[in-house]
Design a protein around this motif. Sequence first.
Motif, PDB file in Angstrom:
ATOM      1  N   ALA A 146     -31.096 -22.259  -3.514  1.00 46.70           N
ATOM      2  CA  ALA A 146     -30.440 -20.960  -3.383  1.00 46.70           C
ATOM      3  C   ALA A 146     -30.893 -20.245  -2.119  1.00 46.70           C
ATOM      4  N   LEU A 147     -32.175 -20.309  -1.820  1.00 46.33           N
ATOM      5  CA  LEU A 147     -32.697 -19.674  -0.610  1.00 46.33           C
ATOM      6  C   LEU A 147     -32.180 -20.373   0.645  1.00 46.33           C
ATOM      7  N   ASP A 148     -32.135 -21.704   0.599  1.00 46.88           N
ATOM      8  CA  ASP A 148     -31.589 -22.452   1.734  1.00 46.88           C
ATOM      9  C   ASP A 148     -30.140 -22.060   1.997  1.00 46.88           C
ATOM     10  N   LEU A 149     -29.404 -21.876   0.917  1.00 45.17           N
ATOM     11  CA  LEU A 149     -27.981 -21.577   1.023  1.00 45.17           C
ATOM     12  C   LEU A 149     -27.723 -20.265   1.759  1.00 45.17           C
ATOM     13  N   VAL A 150     -28.605 -19.280   1.531  1.00 44.38           N
ATOM     14  CA  VAL A 150     -28.408 -17.969   2.157  1.00 44.38           C
ATOM     15  C   VAL A 150     -29.284 -17.783   3.398  1.00 44.38           C
ATOM     16  N   GLY A 151     -29.985 -18.836   3.798  1.00 47.77           N
ATOM     17  CA  GLY A 151     -30.766 -18.778   5.035  1.00 47.77           C
ATOM     18  C   GLY A 151     -32.069 -18.027   4.943  1.00 47.77           C
ATOM     19  N   LEU A 152     -32.683 -18.009   3.761  1.00 43.30           N
ATOM     20  CA  LEU A 152     -34.004 -17.388   3.594  1.00 43.30           C
ATOM     21  C   LEU A 152     -35.059 -18.476   3.380  1.00 43.30           C
ATOM     22  N   PRO A 153     -36.269 -18.249   3.884  1.00 43.27           N
ATOM     23  CA  PRO A 153     -37.314 -19.271   3.764  1.00 43.27           C
ATOM     24  C   PRO A 153     -37.849 -19.397   2.339  1.00 43.27           C
ATOM     25  N   TYR A 154     -38.275 -20.601   1.998  1.00 43.38           N
ATOM     26  CA  TYR A 154     -38.869 -20.878   0.684  1.00 43.38           C
ATOM     27  C   TYR A 154     -40.384 -20.706   0.780  1.00 43.38           C
ATOM     28  N   LYS A 155     -40.967 -20.002  -0.183  1.00 47.45           N
ATOM     29  CA  LYS A 155     -42.408 -19.741  -0.227  1.00 47.45           C
ATOM     30  C   LYS A 155     -42.917 -19.040   1.028  1.00 47.45           C
ATOM     31  N   ASP A 156     -42.088 -18.146   1.550  1.00 48.18           N
ATOM     32  CA  ASP A 156     -42.505 -17.310   2.661  1.00 48.18           C
ATOM     33  C   ASP A 156     -43.455 -16.233   2.137  1.00 48.18           C
ATOM     34  N   LYS A 157     -44.328 -15.714   2.988  1.00 48.36           N
ATOM     35  CA  LYS A 157     -45.320 -14.726   2.556  1.00 48.36           C
ATOM     36  C   LYS A 157     -44.813 -13.286   2.682  1.00 48.36           C
ATOM     37  N   LYS A 158     -43.639 -13.107   3.291  1.00 50.76           N
ATOM     38  CA  LYS A 158     -43.113 -11.751   3.467  1.00 50.76           C
ATOM     39  C   LYS A 158     -42.706 -11.167   2.119  1.00 50.76           C
ATOM     40  N   LEU A 159     -43.151  -9.935   1.854  1.00 52.18           N
ATOM     41  CA  LEU A 159     -42.820  -9.272   0.600  1.00 52.18           C
ATOM     42  C   LEU A 159     -41.407  -8.692   0.650  1.00 52.18           C
ATOM     43  N   PHE A 160     -40.827  -8.509  -0.526  1.00 48.14           N
ATOM     44  CA  PHE A 160     -39.474  -7.964  -0.605  1.00 48.14           C
ATOM     45  C   PHE A 160     -39.402  -6.588   0.053  1.00 48.14           C
ATOM     46  N   SER A 161     -40.453  -5.792  -0.067  1.00 50.48           N
ATOM     47  CA  SER A 161     -40.476  -4.450   0.534  1.00 50.48           C
ATOM     48  C   SER A 161     -40.385  -4.496   2.054  1.00 50.48           C
ATOM     49  N   GLN A 162     -40.683  -5.661   2.640  1.00 51.76           N
ATOM     50  CA  GLN A 162     -40.640  -5.816   4.099  1.00 51.76           C
ATOM     51  C   GLN A 162     -39.305  -6.406   4.576  1.00 51.76           C
ATOM     52  N   TYR A 163     -38.426  -6.718   3.636  1.00 49.29           N
ATOM     53  CA  TYR A 163     -37.134  -7.301   3.990  1.00 49.29           C
ATOM     54  C   TYR A 163     -36.235  -6.268   4.656  1.00 49.29           C
ATOM     55  N   SER A 164     -35.396  -6.738   5.578  1.00 48.59           N
ATOM     56  CA  SER A 164     -34.326  -5.900   6.118  1.00 48.59           C
ATOM     57  C   SER A 164     -33.220  -5.787   5.062  1.00 48.59           C
ATOM     58  N   LEU A 165     -32.256  -4.884   5.295  1.00 44.74           N
ATOM     59  CA  LEU A 165     -31.146  -4.758   4.353  1.00 44.74           C
ATOM     60  C   LEU A 165     -30.370  -6.064   4.216  1.00 44.74           C
ATOM     61  N   GLY A 166     -30.177  -6.744   5.352  1.00 38.66           N
ATOM     62  CA  GLY A 166     -29.457  -8.017   5.322  1.00 38.66           C
ATOM     63  C   GLY A 166     -30.182  -9.069   4.490  1.00 38.66           C
ATOM     64  N   MET A 167     -31.509  -9.124   4.629  1.00 38.73           N
ATOM     65  CA  MET A 167     -32.300 -10.090   3.859  1.00 38.73           C
ATOM     66  C   MET A 167     -32.253  -9.756   2.372  1.00 38.73           C
ATOM     67  N   LYS A 168     -32.308  -8.462   2.049  1.00 39.53           N
ATOM     68  CA  LYS A 168     -32.246  -8.051   0.641  1.00 39.53           C
ATOM     69  C   LYS A 168     -30.903  -8.447   0.019  1.00 39.53           C
ATOM     70  N   GLN A 169     -29.839  -8.269   0.801  1.00 38.89           N
ATOM     71  CA  GLN A 169     -28.521  -8.615   0.290  1.00 38.89           C
ATOM     72  C   GLN A 169     -28.385 -10.130   0.122  1.00 38.89           C
ATOM     73  N   ARG A 170     -28.955 -10.882   1.056  1.00 36.70           N
ATOM     74  CA  ARG A 170     -28.922 -12.342   0.945  1.00 36.70           C
ATOM     75  C   ARG A 170     -29.717 -12.823  -0.263  1.00 36.70           C
ATOM     76  N   LEU A 171     -30.852 -12.170  -0.528  1.00 38.47           N
ATOM     77  CA  LEU A 171     -31.638 -12.556  -1.709  1.00 38.47           C
ATOM     78  C   LEU A 171     -30.856 -12.257  -2.985  1.00 38.47           C
ATOM     79  N   ALA A 172     -30.122 -11.139  -3.002  1.00 37.12           N
ATOM     80  CA  ALA A 172     -29.301 -10.792  -4.167  1.00 37.12           C
ATOM     81  C   ALA A 172     -28.224 -11.852  -4.398  1.00 37.12           C
ATOM     82  N   ILE A 173     -27.632 -12.362  -3.320  1.00 42.89           N
ATOM     83  CA  ILE A 173     -26.614 -13.406  -3.473  1.00 42.89           C
ATOM     84  C   ILE A 173     -27.268 -14.725  -3.877  1.00 42.89           C
ATOM     85  N   ALA A 174     -28.489 -14.987  -3.376  1.00 49.30           N
ATOM     86  CA  ALA A 174     -29.220 -16.179  -3.812  1.00 49.30           C
ATOM     87  C   ALA A 174     -29.434 -16.152  -5.320  1.00 49.30           C
TER      88      ALA A 174
END
Length: 307
Positions: free
Chosen positions: A117-145
């Motif tokens: 699911a993460l690969d599909l939306v272009g987000l890294p797997y087991k990345d150390k970045k917290l959700f609070s540090q995500y941009s709006l685009g990354m947050k939306q991609r995680l929601a679609i994941a």
Amino acid sequence: MKQYLIETDHLTKQYGEQKSVSDLSIHVKEGRIYGLLGRNGAGKTTTMKMLLGLTKPTSGQIRIFGKSVSGNEKKILPRIGSLIEAPGFYPNLTGTENLGIFAALRGIPDRNAIRDALDLVGLPYKDKKLFSQYSLGMKQRLAIALAVMHDPELLILDEPVNGLDPIGIAEVRSFIQALCRERGKTILISSHILSEISLLADDIGIIDHGVLLEEESLAELEQKSSRHIRFFVSDTAQAGRILELRFHEKRFTIQDDHRLIVHNLNLPTGQIVKAFVENGLEVCEAHICEESLEDYFRRVTGGEGIA
């Protein structure tokens, strides 16, 4: 009778005296992207919530995968992925950790489901970045994941590009298209952004004040809004026969008893008007129109237009 992946029949949702959705009949074809387009407050979110069983219709029927949703929720809803409102992700966890919690709650057994699911939306797997540090685009991609993690056949996405910057919009658009074109998903997507829907959707439904005004393919809508000759006559059926017999022309659209649109601009407008009059028709209007897609939406929605 033709089958659709989603089909509603006079779907209505009423709150007191106010109808949020009124007699809505939409038809979503398998393997295509259907754009539900309308201004904020037009009834798009309410419609999607009814499809997902999150709110009960006042009246009308919903069929998904060829079956009535009522009484078949446990069979139908697990085959759907959705994004209606922002999921409650934990800000102090990573994207992978957040999806892991939802996977456990939903009983998703596939260990690779989160990575895929993460690969599909272009987000890294087991990345150390917290959700609070995500941009709006990354947050939306995680929601679609999260929406696609269980590999659903159908996706229902409410305003998935809302609030994103142009780069984020382009990113979300590209993998929504990939989900449909490469993964074979059927997608129902809502938006108030005309330009975005015109880049994404195969078919479009225009909703305004809870009422479906138009439903057709994007190509058909673009044809309606392109350059054409518009006639206002006393009898469009007779006018159509004259066009076919006298001018051998079939590229025209009869809108109602008095309005007719000819899509071939090479025809001699003056001669057509003369032929109409000679055959007893009254001609009140005949002119070449050049209307943008935005102009068309502004006209059908009563003048306000759509962003």
